[in-house]
Scaffold this motif. Structure first.
Motif, PDB file in Angstrom:
ATOM      1  N   UNK A 178       0.837  -1.219   0.000  1.00 11.53           N
ATOM      2  CA  UNK A 178       0.000   0.000   0.000  1.00 11.53           C
ATOM      3  C   UNK A 178       0.859   1.250   0.000  1.00 11.53           C
ATOM      4  N   UNK A 179       1.923   1.247   0.810  1.00 11.79           N
ATOM      5  CA  UNK A 179       2.767   2.449   0.878  1.00 11.79           C
ATOM      6  C   UNK A 179       3.459   2.676  -0.464  1.00 11.79           C
ATOM      7  N   UNK A 180       3.865   1.597  -1.132  1.00 11.07           N
ATOM      8  CA  UNK A 180       4.524   1.757  -2.445  1.00 11.07           C
ATOM      9  C   UNK A 180       3.542   2.372  -3.451  1.00 11.07           C
ATOM     10  N   UNK A 181       2.280   1.914  -3.405  1.00  9.86           N
ATOM     11  CA  UNK A 181       1.272   2.480  -4.320  1.00  9.86           C
ATOM     12  C   UNK A 181       1.100   3.982  -4.044  1.00  9.86           C
ATOM     13  N   UNK A 182       1.110   4.358  -2.749  1.00  7.51           N
ATOM     14  CA  UNK A 182       0.961   5.789  -2.423  1.00  7.51           C
ATOM     15  C   UNK A 182       2.187   6.588  -2.852  1.00  7.51           C
ATOM     16  N   UNK A 183       3.375   5.959  -2.773  1.00  8.02           N
ATOM     17  CA  UNK A 183       4.566   6.648  -3.282  1.00  8.02           C
ATOM     18  C   UNK A 183       4.443   6.834  -4.799  1.00  8.02           C
ATOM     19  N   UNK A 184       3.858   5.825  -5.441  1.00 13.06           N
ATOM     20  CA  UNK A 184       3.603   5.938  -6.885  1.00 13.06           C
ATOM     21  C   UNK A 184       2.663   7.110  -7.156  1.00 13.06           C
ATOM     22  N   UNK A 185       1.651   7.268  -6.283  1.00 10.59           N
ATOM     23  CA  UNK A 185       0.709   8.386  -6.424  1.00 10.59           C
ATOM     24  C   UNK A 185       1.462   9.711  -6.256  1.00 10.59           C
TER      25      UNK A 185
END
Lengths: 251, 139
Positions: A178-185
């Motif tokens: 989840x944190x990686x996806x938010x970093x992607x965001x």
């Protein structure tokens, strides 16, 4: 012909043959061919999904094929293949499973969903990034990122612990994902792509929501599937009798 | 039946005591004469399971198995089984043991309580993947 060496415990299924010569192009074809010749080997080599069992390794000239191209690793005529079991065991499954406080996980999910919704509604990309950072810190510490909120809620007796037999690693993996996806965001925001950024943010909201409201941890399911295909860092197996990723029943 | 010289039997039990409260494990090298298996060497190995779970898990990695196979070949022996300890639990296979066991091998399990080996028993998996106890004779 490629030579395949059979370990002692499996020789009763190959008519006592220690080495078998097979004409084939890759590891997968060799394994399929040996199973065709000796069908009784199958349950000891392949699992129910027809994949190589996690505790069975194939070595090509002293190298684990998992470090090469896996089952697609090409083989040449002069190659030597070996089936090598890894040996594992221990006390009963139930006593082996660690404990996870699912109330802490649910608080974490609720905080993630709440803060990301605020970020979306109020158009606050920084808040979404902060949530990602908190989740990443939690992943590194192997705790839910919003553990402090949970502790406060417990102190105020708003929420009670719900400690269930479960593996903590898949939940950590899910949070890290989840944190990686938010970093992607965050990167998408930086590149002036708010639509992609908010879609990624919503992916996290939806996955956390599925976990919170439906009791299904998608990240955990992915972790257990990666375990099944034998990736070395994914060592925990899904508890017996439970679909991977489903929240354990209350005890 | 599996026959094991007293010195190797003591080595297996000491391995369980040394690793307590974690599980200790290793391999049994020997020869097979029909229905009688004779242990001629024990090979204690490192428990490669992740730290923090070794109190109820053991693992012998394939690389260690490869080295053990080579050693057995050098000595003119075979890997005939596995030994491991159950800290504070009975000397019988758990369901986890059964799910991961291989047929043919002898599995010697030692119950260790308060760093003291209490009992060792040997088991073998059938083709139906059920564990049967095997007679263990100390010579």
């Amino acid at each position: 012909m490629t030579t395949l060496k059979i370990p002692t415990p499996l020789r009763p299924y190959t008519d006592g043959m220690k080495e078998i010569e097979i004409e084939s192009t890759n590891v997968n074809a060799v394994i399929r061919e040996i199973i065709t010749r000796y069908p009784a080997l199958k349950p000891h080599l392949l699992d129910e999904s027809e994949n190589l069992r996690s505790y069975v390794s194939v070595f090509l000239n002293d190298e684990d094929v998992r470090t090469l191209q896996g089952m697609d690793t090409p083989v040449k005529q002069e190659d030597h293949l070996m089936i090598v079991p890894s040996i594992a065991g221990g006390l009963s499954s139930e006593s082996a499973i660690a404990k996870v406080d699912h109330a802490a996980l649910r608080t974490n999910q609720a905080m993630i969903i709440g803060l990301l919704l605020i970020a979306f509604v109020a158009d606050l990309p920084t808040l979404a990034l902060i949530v990602g950072v908190i989740m990443a810190i939690g992943t590194v510490l192997a705790k839910p990122g919003f553990i402090l909120s949970y502790r406060l809620l417990r102190q105020w007796k708003v929420i009670k612990p719900e400690v269930l037999p479960d593996n903590p690693e898949p939940h950590s993996f899910a949070q890290g994902f989840g944190s990686i996806v938010l970093f992607g965001a965050a990167i998408a925001f930086g590149l002036n792509g708010p639509i992609v950024a908010w879609i990624l943010t919503w992916v996290v909201i939806v996955l956390a929501g599925v976990n919170l409201f439906l009791g299904f941890c998608v990240g955990c399911a992915v972790y257990y599937w990666l375990n099944r295909i034998g990736l070395p860092l994914f060592r925990q197996e899904s508890p017996a009798g439970r679909f991977p990723g489903i929240r354990p029943p209350k005890v | 039946m599996i026959q094991i010289p007293a010195e190797f039997f003591a080595q297996i039990q000491e391995n369980g005591e040394e690793h307590y409260p974690e599980e200790g494990a290793g391999l049994l090298l020997g020869k097979v004469h029909g229905e009688i298996r004779i242990v001629e060497q024990v090979l204690p190995l490192e428990n490669r399971f992740q730290p923090g779970a070794r109190h109820n898990r053991y693992m012998i990695e394939p690389q260690d198995m490869l080295l053990a196979e080579e050693k057995a070949d050098e000595l003119g022996l075979e890997i005939i089984g596995v030994f491991h300890s159950h800290p504070d639990h009975p000397a019988r296979p758990s369901e986890y043991d059964r799910q991961r066991a291989l047929p043919w091998y002898s599995y010697i399990i030692t119950k260790v309580t308060d760093r003291l080996a209490i009992e060792s028993r040997s088991w073998r998996l059938t083709d139906e993947r059920i564990f049967n106890e095997e007679q263990l004779q100390i010579k």
